[in-house]
Every structure is written in C-alpha cells, then in structure tokens.
Motif scaffolding. Sequence first.
Motif, PDB file in Angstrom:
ATOM      1  N   PHE A   1     118.072  -6.451  16.320  1.00  0.00           N
ATOM      2  CA  PHE A   1     118.294  -7.882  16.504  1.00  0.00           C
ATOM      3  C   PHE A   1     116.945  -8.571  16.684  1.00  0.00           C
ATOM      4  CE2 PHE A   1     122.056  -5.698  18.003  1.00  0.00           C
ATOM      5  CZ  PHE A   1     123.097  -6.430  17.447  1.00  0.00           C
ATOM      6  N   CYS A   2     116.905  -9.880  16.408  1.00  0.00           N
ATOM      7  CA  CYS A   2     115.679 -10.670  16.530  1.00  0.00           C
ATOM      8  C   CYS A   2     115.742 -11.517  17.790  1.00  0.00           C
ATOM      9  CB  CYS A   2     115.520 -11.569  15.310  1.00  0.00           C
ATOM     10  SG  CYS A   2     114.094 -12.675  15.372  1.00  0.00           S
ATOM     11  N   TYR A   3     114.680 -11.448  18.608  1.00  0.00           N
ATOM     12  CA  TYR A   3     114.591 -12.240  19.839  1.00  0.00           C
ATOM     13  C   TYR A   3     113.236 -12.946  19.861  1.00  0.00           C
ATOM     14  CZ  TYR A   3     118.543  -9.339  21.218  1.00  0.00           C
ATOM     15  OH  TYR A   3     119.763  -8.710  21.252  1.00  0.00           O
ATOM     16  N   PRO A   4     113.057 -14.003  19.056  1.00  0.00           N
ATOM     17  CA  PRO A   4     111.754 -14.666  18.976  1.00  0.00           C
ATOM     18  C   PRO A   4     111.309 -15.227  20.320  1.00  0.00           C
ATOM     19  CG  PRO A   4     113.476 -16.027  17.973  1.00  0.00           C
ATOM     20  CD  PRO A   4     114.090 -14.694  18.250  1.00  0.00           C
ATOM     21  N   GLY A   5     110.061 -14.958  20.671  1.00  0.00           N
ATOM     22  CA  GLY A   5     109.503 -15.479  21.914  1.00  0.00           C
ATOM     23  C   GLY A   5     110.118 -14.887  23.162  1.00  0.00           C
ATOM     24  N   ALA A   6     110.693 -13.688  23.070  1.00  0.00           N
ATOM     25  CA  ALA A   6     111.362 -13.077  24.228  1.00  0.00           C
ATOM     26  C   ALA A   6     110.406 -12.916  25.402  1.00  0.00           C
ATOM     27  CB  ALA A   6     111.942 -11.725  23.838  1.00  0.00           C
ATOM     28  N   SER A   7     110.889 -13.234  26.608  1.00  0.00           N
ATOM     29  CA  SER A   7     110.099 -13.069  27.824  1.00  0.00           C
ATOM     30  C   SER A   7     110.143 -11.615  28.279  1.00  0.00           C
ATOM     31  CB  SER A   7     110.653 -13.969  28.933  1.00  0.00           C
ATOM     32  OG  SER A   7     111.967 -13.544  29.300  1.00  0.00           O
ATOM     33  N   ASP A   8     109.328 -11.264  29.269  1.00  0.00           N
ATOM     34  CA  ASP A   8     109.326  -9.904  29.810  1.00  0.00           C
ATOM     35  C   ASP A   8     110.710  -9.538  30.340  1.00  0.00           C
ATOM     36  OD1 ASP A   8     106.662  -9.641  29.175  1.00  0.00           O
ATOM     37  OD2 ASP A   8     105.936 -10.054  31.204  1.00  0.00           O
ATOM     38  N   ASP A   9     111.367 -10.480  31.023  1.00  0.00           N
ATOM     39  CA  ASP A   9     112.701 -10.200  31.565  1.00  0.00           C
ATOM     40  C   ASP A   9     113.713  -9.978  30.445  1.00  0.00           C
ATOM     41  OD1 ASP A   9     111.918 -10.299  34.197  1.00  0.00           O
ATOM     42  OD2 ASP A   9     112.483 -12.400  34.496  1.00  0.00           O
ATOM     43  N   GLU A  10     113.599 -10.767  29.384  1.00  0.00           N
ATOM     44  CA  GLU A  10     114.525 -10.598  28.252  1.00  0.00           C
ATOM     45  C   GLU A  10     114.305  -9.264  27.553  1.00  0.00           C
ATOM     46  OE1 GLU A  10     115.293 -15.244  26.893  1.00  0.00           O
ATOM     47  OE2 GLU A  10     113.432 -14.231  26.293  1.00  0.00           O
TER      48      GLU A  10
ATOM     49  N   LYS B   1     114.337  -1.779  34.141  1.00  0.00           N
ATOM     50  CA  LYS B   1     113.352  -2.660  34.742  1.00  0.00           C
ATOM     51  C   LYS B   1     112.766  -1.987  35.981  1.00  0.00           C
ATOM     52  CE  LYS B   1     112.764  -7.487  36.166  1.00  0.00           C
ATOM     53  NZ  LYS B   1     113.435  -8.805  36.319  1.00  0.00           N
ATOM     54  N   LYS B   2     111.459  -2.148  36.181  1.00  0.00           N
ATOM     55  CA  LYS B   2     110.812  -1.559  37.346  1.00  0.00           C
ATOM     56  C   LYS B   2     110.912  -2.523  38.513  1.00  0.00           C
ATOM     57  CE  LYS B   2     106.830   1.343  38.370  1.00  0.00           C
ATOM     58  NZ  LYS B   2     105.522   1.836  37.876  1.00  0.00           N
TER      59      LYS B   2
ATOM     60  N   THR C   1     103.106  -4.109  18.869  1.00  0.00           N
ATOM     61  CA  THR C   1     103.160  -3.070  19.896  1.00  0.00           C
ATOM     62  C   THR C   1     104.614  -2.896  20.303  1.00  0.00           C
ATOM     63  OG1 THR C   1     102.757  -4.714  21.643  1.00  0.00           O
ATOM     64  CG2 THR C   1     100.850  -3.540  20.770  1.00  0.00           C
ATOM     65  N   GLY C   2     104.965  -1.680  20.664  1.00  0.00           N
ATOM     66  CA  GLY C   2     106.355  -1.398  20.975  1.00  0.00           C
ATOM     67  C   GLY C   2     106.556  -0.803  22.357  1.00  0.00           C
ATOM     68  N   GLN C   3     107.719  -1.073  22.931  1.00  0.00           N
ATOM     69  CA  GLN C   3     108.141  -0.460  24.180  1.00  0.00           C
ATOM     70  C   GLN C   3     109.494   0.206  23.926  1.00  0.00           C
ATOM     71  OE1 GLN C   3     108.199  -3.333  27.368  1.00  0.00           O
ATOM     72  NE2 GLN C   3     106.306  -4.304  26.688  1.00  0.00           N
ATOM     73  N   ALA C   4     109.714   1.359  24.536  1.00  0.00           N
ATOM     74  CA  ALA C   4     110.971   2.065  24.310  1.00  0.00           C
ATOM     75  C   ALA C   4     111.343   2.905  25.515  1.00  0.00           C
ATOM     76  CB  ALA C   4     110.865   2.952  23.071  1.00  0.00           C
ATOM     77  N   VAL C   5     112.630   3.197  25.635  1.00  0.00           N
ATOM     78  CA  VAL C   5     113.126   4.057  26.702  1.00  0.00           C
ATOM     79  C   VAL C   5     114.155   5.026  26.118  1.00  0.00           C
ATOM     80  CG1 VAL C   5     112.815   2.257  28.451  1.00  0.00           C
ATOM     81  CG2 VAL C   5     115.052   2.552  27.385  1.00  0.00           C
ATOM     82  N   THR C   6     114.283   6.177  26.746  1.00  0.00           N
ATOM     83  CA  THR C   6     115.361   7.113  26.452  1.00  0.00           C
ATOM     84  C   THR C   6     115.975   7.566  27.771  1.00  0.00           C
ATOM     85  OG1 THR C   6     113.871   9.041  26.443  1.00  0.00           O
ATOM     86  CG2 THR C   6     114.321   7.980  24.316  1.00  0.00           C
ATOM     87  N   TYR C   7     117.252   7.822  27.736  1.00  0.00           N
ATOM     88  CA  TYR C   7     117.936   8.392  28.902  1.00  0.00           C
ATOM     89  C   TYR C   7     119.222   9.062  28.432  1.00  0.00           C
ATOM     90  CZ  TYR C   7     120.819   4.171  28.639  1.00  0.00           C
ATOM     91  OH  TYR C   7     121.645   3.168  28.196  1.00  0.00           O
TER      92      TYR C   7
ATOM     93  N   ARG D   1     128.555  13.538  25.193  1.00  0.00           N
ATOM     94  CA  ARG D   1     127.416  12.862  25.800  1.00  0.00           C
ATOM     95  C   ARG D   1     126.197  12.861  24.883  1.00  0.00           C
ATOM     96  NH1 ARG D   1     127.835  15.001  32.132  1.00  0.00           N
ATOM     97  NH2 ARG D   1     129.974  14.252  32.466  1.00  0.00           N
ATOM     98  N   GLN D   2     125.453  11.760  24.946  1.00  0.00           N
ATOM     99  CA  GLN D   2     124.347  11.534  24.030  1.00  0.00           C
ATOM    100  C   GLN D   2     123.064  11.178  24.774  1.00  0.00           C
ATOM    101  OE1 GLN D   2     124.521  11.244  20.410  1.00  0.00           O
ATOM    102  NE2 GLN D   2     126.592  12.104  20.502  1.00  0.00           N
ATOM    103  N   ARG D   3     121.954  11.309  24.085  1.00  0.00           N
ATOM    104  CA  ARG D   3     120.691  10.720  24.553  1.00  0.00           C
ATOM    105  C   ARG D   3     120.587   9.342  23.914  1.00  0.00           C
ATOM    106  NH1 ARG D   3     115.736  14.459  25.029  1.00  0.00           N
ATOM    107  NH2 ARG D   3     116.974  14.878  26.903  1.00  0.00           N
ATOM    108  N   ARG D   4     120.328   8.323  24.735  1.00  0.00           N
ATOM    109  CA  ARG D   4     120.268   6.936  24.269  1.00  0.00           C
ATOM    110  C   ARG D   4     118.819   6.477  24.115  1.00  0.00           C
ATOM    111  NH1 ARG D   4     125.517   6.400  22.625  1.00  0.00           N
ATOM    112  NH2 ARG D   4     126.832   7.503  24.139  1.00  0.00           N
ATOM    113  N   PHE D   5     118.606   5.617  23.149  1.00  0.00           N
ATOM    114  CA  PHE D   5     117.267   5.120  22.833  1.00  0.00           C
ATOM    115  C   PHE D   5     117.334   3.615  22.635  1.00  0.00           C
ATOM    116  CE2 PHE D   5     114.354   4.102  19.166  1.00  0.00           C
ATOM    117  CZ  PHE D   5     113.157   4.182  19.863  1.00  0.00           C
ATOM    118  N   SER D   6     116.442   2.871  23.319  1.00  0.00           N
ATOM    119  CA  SER D   6     116.342   1.420  23.143  1.00  0.00           C
ATOM    120  C   SER D   6     114.874   1.061  22.947  1.00  0.00           C
ATOM    121  CB  SER D   6     116.895   0.676  24.362  1.00  0.00           C
ATOM    122  OG  SER D   6     118.279   0.940  24.528  1.00  0.00           O
ATOM    123  N   PHE D   7     114.613   0.035  22.133  1.00  0.00           N
ATOM    124  CA  PHE D   7     113.234  -0.301  21.799  1.00  0.00           C
ATOM    125  C   PHE D   7     113.082  -1.788  21.545  1.00  0.00           C
ATOM    126  CE2 PHE D   7     115.493   0.450  17.869  1.00  0.00           C
ATOM    127  CZ  PHE D   7     115.093  -0.605  17.065  1.00  0.00           C
ATOM    128  N   CYS D   8     111.847  -2.270  21.666  1.00  0.00           N
ATOM    129  CA  CYS D   8     111.473  -3.626  21.275  1.00  0.00           C
ATOM    130  C   CYS D   8     110.103  -3.576  20.621  1.00  0.00           C
ATOM    131  CB  CYS D   8     111.414  -4.571  22.483  1.00  0.00           C
ATOM    132  SG  CYS D   8     113.040  -5.084  23.105  1.00  0.00           S
TER     133      CYS D   8
END
Length: 211
Positions: free
Chosen positions: A80-89, A97-98, A129-135, A145-152
């Motif tokens: 999906f496209c999130y133009p101008g997304a903030s850190d919280d978004e 989130k930390k 530049t990219g940020q991603a998480v897996t859990y 059950r699966q391993r999930r992956f999310s990225f921006c």
Amino acid sequence: MKLTAFFCSLLLVAMTAKAEMSTSKSTSSVTEAKYYLIGQCRFAINSLGGGAFTADNRSEPSAGAYTGLLATDDPEFTIFCYPGASDDEISDQLGAKKINGKWVWLGTGEPFESAQHFKIFAFSGKNWTGQAVTYDDTTGDEAMRQRRFSFCLLQTGGSQVLCGTSSVMPLGYPKSNVLPKIMAVLRSIEFVNLPSPADANAASDTAAPNE
C-alpha cells in the motif's frame, strides 16, 4: 578472387547478425523494468523473481499484490502507498513500536514475548531506506502458525512510502522460508517521482493540437 568475396560476404552476415542480437538484448534490458502506480506512489520493480505484480487503483485503498510465493498461508504479499507517512504511522504499519525501551506488539499493546522471536531490521534499495519486522504466531492451530513479515520503504529525498505485509514461513517448515525471495524483489524497487501539476499541465499543453 571469388573465394575471397565469398568469405567477405560470410563475415558481413555474421557481423550484421551479431549487431542485431546486441541491439535486441539492449532493447530488452531497457524495457525490462515496468512502472507501477499505487495511489500517489510510482515505482519500478526491476526483478520480479519469477513472480508477477498487479496494481489495483480501483480498490480502496489502492494496493498492489505480488504473487508467486509458496508454502505460506497467503500466496502473495500486498503493498500500500502512504505518502508522507509519519513515524507513528510507519509504526502502525509495522505493527511494532518501542515504548519505554521495549518493543511493543501493537496487536495486543504488550511487549513481544520471547516465543514470538521478534526481530526488527533495516535494509535499503537504490533510492530508499527500509524498515521491517518479523515475528512468529504463538496462538491458533500449531500446524497453521506462520512467521509474519511487515515492511515500509521510505523514498530518499521524497515523500513516497510503500508498506506491506506477508506471511513468510510455516513455523513447522523452516526450509520453505520465502523471506529471501521477498527481500530480493523489494530491493529491486526504484521510486520514480510523479510529475508536478505544473509539469503535467505543461505536458498537456505541449501535446494539445494547434487550433
């Protein structure tokens, strides 16, 4: 003399064929990248890794889907496209989130459990530049059950942001992990700036027939 002329003609044919092959190869490399538009994000995917990507701007919100994944509970990953997304978004899209020094899973509002094997990492492409998480899943049918992956992906020097999510591996079959394949496709993405309204109007005026 005739023999010399014959060999010269053979050499000319071979050189012509080689030039045509070179031109064909060069043309295919230039046209290999295909541009996609999702909302306000325009980009090329330079390597689809044997899969296919489809953009759908008729849906709400606009989305793109890469198909060609195996051994997961969802044979595609969505973008999906999130133009101008903030850190919280961006945190919302990553689902993590930390807070007070601990990574919190936004699905529960609680810190990730050790059994979830949470990981966060950075990566990059040509102009982002990219940020991603897996859990890992810790609830539901163990066989599913699966391993999930999310990225921006955040455009360097621009406002375009692409985020997505996918399952990448059944926990019972670690050899079927498709994360490396997804990462290879993502790393081949290149953002392309959309024309400004002024540029678009100028192009329209230039293309308009004289009255």
